[in-house]
Design an enzyme around this catalytic site. Structure first.
Site, PDB file in Angstrom:
ATOM      1  N   HIS A 312       4.331  -0.786 -11.700  1.00 19.85           N
ATOM      2  CA  HIS A 312       5.693  -0.281 -11.601  1.00 19.85           C
ATOM      3  C   HIS A 312       6.461  -0.676 -12.856  1.00 19.85           C
ATOM      4  O   HIS A 312       6.272  -1.784 -13.381  1.00 19.85           O
ATOM      5  CB  HIS A 312       6.393  -0.840 -10.351  1.00 19.85           C
ATOM      6  CG  HIS A 312       7.656  -0.130  -9.985  1.00 19.85           C
ATOM      7  ND1 HIS A 312       8.860  -0.410 -10.587  1.00 19.85           N
ATOM      8  CD2 HIS A 312       7.904   0.852  -9.075  1.00 19.85           C
ATOM      9  CE1 HIS A 312       9.796   0.367 -10.064  1.00 19.85           C
ATOM     10  NE2 HIS A 312       9.238   1.141  -9.145  1.00 19.85           N
ATOM     11  N   ASP A 370       4.757   4.201  -4.100  1.00 19.54           N
ATOM     12  CA  ASP A 370       4.409   5.621  -4.166  1.00 19.54           C
ATOM     13  C   ASP A 370       2.995   5.873  -3.658  1.00 19.54           C
ATOM     14  O   ASP A 370       2.719   6.907  -3.041  1.00 19.54           O
ATOM     15  CB  ASP A 370       4.536   6.130  -5.611  1.00 19.54           C
ATOM     16  CG  ASP A 370       5.953   6.045  -6.124  1.00 19.54           C
ATOM     17  OD1 ASP A 370       6.856   6.527  -5.427  1.00 19.54           O
ATOM     18  OD2 ASP A 370       6.172   5.489  -7.214  1.00 19.54           O
TER      19      ASP A 370
END
Length: 436
Positions: A312, A370
């Site tokens: 991330h 995600d």
């Protein structure tokens, strides 16, 4: 509520000229201090240069705090795992907007305001027929959300607190309805109206999946999973789409236009399209036997191939949302008995490798929110083209909170970033006959 407060000064010195300028160093309640560079152009004639605003605090906010190094995400001081475990999406939306969790009376009034504003104007429904059936739902959402200002004239005055409040709960209420209509339109199915007897997440599911020809029973486990997914995506500080909403808001644009701008920003593949990209990657892998080659390519610095859904930009530690989303994902897969689904087998195998491979651990390339969100939504029967739309439904709570916070400022200032100009210097116009 605690306030940021002026602290000490920082002196900047030009090594060439010896000139010095004192700038204020300000401290927030959490996170790094900031240097207030606003006086710098006046004092020195210099501008700061920060493409992507990675090192720039663009505003002062009391809504959300993120510490990527420590893996911390707080909404108004409450840890995201506490909220996901104990709260509901509507409670979190209230928290983001109002500053604290509601008491019983406030919760009842807030839920009533949302529930009884989920319908949209009937004329707005006609907008959908103007889009192609194969249009991406995010493109449709940009159009219909922006059009809301043409229907709700009593909630577009940013200077009126009552109108601002009305715009906020209208947007949160109507976003699932508009999103479900985009899904139904793409599949040629009749629109399903909201049901006031259902809670926010369950109502969203029935609008997505029910048909008029037969009754639809909302699975309570899936409704709870959807509610948690919405909580985990409700806000994430000054990301690209939230910053877009705030920049649009700074011009005095109406709230519906500001949220439509946020949707446009979220629709970019580098922002909200990540969970859709995860499904495309898993589909391309096809079977677990192809994973070792994908891992090899991901480790090769000369190969442009990247595994989607790992690591991330903000979190250098484990994404706190991913830990929660992993549990939700496996609960949904178990509920739907999808252990033998080929695509999900690929995902589970890839997850296990990434969590144990020294390369991924060393570089902290953990599966992110995600990765698990894409799997969960796919298992629930939601097509990948709708993933970012669901993200927008959730993020609307954060967007309107930031819009409300900025619109409430006593001395609002329009956003006007500067630049480092590297184009031609001044030159004279050349008539066409004399141009080479």
């Amino acid at each position: 509520m605690p306030q940021s407060s002026p602290s000490r000064t920082v002196t900047l010195t030009d090594d060439t000229t010896g000139e010095s300028w004192k700038l204020e160093r300000r401290s927030g309640t959490m996170g790094p201090d900031v240097i207030d560079v606003r006086p710098l152009p006046r004092l020195s004639g210099l501008l700061t240069f920060d493409p992507g605003f990675i090192s720039t605090g663009s505003c002062e906010s009391k809504i959300t705090f993120v510490d990527g190094d420590q893996g911390i995400l707080l909404h108004r001081g409450y840890p995201i795992d506490d909220l996901a475990e104990n709260s509901t999406f509507l409670e979190v939306a209230y928290l983001l907007l109002m500053g604290d969790l509601p008491n019983a009376e406030q919760s009842t009034a807030w839920t009533h305001n949302i529930t009884y504003n989920t319908l949209v104007h009937e004329q707005l429904i006609k907008f959908y027929s103007g889009f192609r059936r194969d249009a991406h739902p995010m493109a449709v959402m940009c159009g219909v959300v922006g059009a809301l200002s043409a229907f709700y004239h009593d909630s577009i005055n940013m200077q009126d607190p009552a109108q601002r409040a009305k715009a906020c709960y209208r947007l949160i209420a109507k976003m699932p309805t508009l999103a479900a209509m985009a899904h139904k339109y793409a599949h040629g199915q009749p629109f399903m109206y909201p049901l006031n007897s259902l809670n926010y997440a369950a109502n969203f599911l029935q609008m997505l999946f029910a048909v008029p020809a037969e009754p639809y029973e909302v699975n309570p486990i899936l409704a709870r999973a959807m509610d948690k997914i919405l909580i985990l995506h409700a806000d994430h500080e000054q990301n690209a789409s939230t910053s877009t909403v705030r920049l649009a808001s700074s011009s005095g644009a109406n709230p519906f236009a500001c949220i439509a701008a946020g949707i446009a920003s979220l629709g970019g593949p580098a922002h909200g399209g990540a969970n859709e990209a995860v499904l495309k990657m898993l589909t391309a892998l096809e079977v677990p036997a192809n994973i070792p080659e994908a891992i090899r390519r991901a480790k090769d610095p000369n190969d442009p191939f990247r595994l989607m859904g790992f690591g991330h930009r903000v979190y250098k530690n484990y994404d706190p949302r991913a830990r929660i989303m992993r549990r939700i994902c496996h609960e949904v897969l178990g509920t739907l008995n999808l252990a033998n689904d080929p695509l999900l087998q690929v995902a589970v195998e890839l997850e296990q490798i990434a969590l144990s491979d020294p390369y991924f651990i060393e570089k902290k390339l953990y599966p992110n929110v995600d990765f698990y969100t894409g799997l969960t939504l796919r298992a629930m029967g939601i097509p990948p083209s709708m993933f970012t739309v669901l993200f927008a439904v959730a993020r609307t709570a954060g967007w309107v909170a930031h819009w409300q916070e900025q619109s409430s400022e006593s001395k609002p200032k329009i956003g006007r970033p500067r630049q480092l100009y590297t184009g031609p210097t001044a030159r004279s116009f050349v008539p066409m006959a004399q141009r080479g």
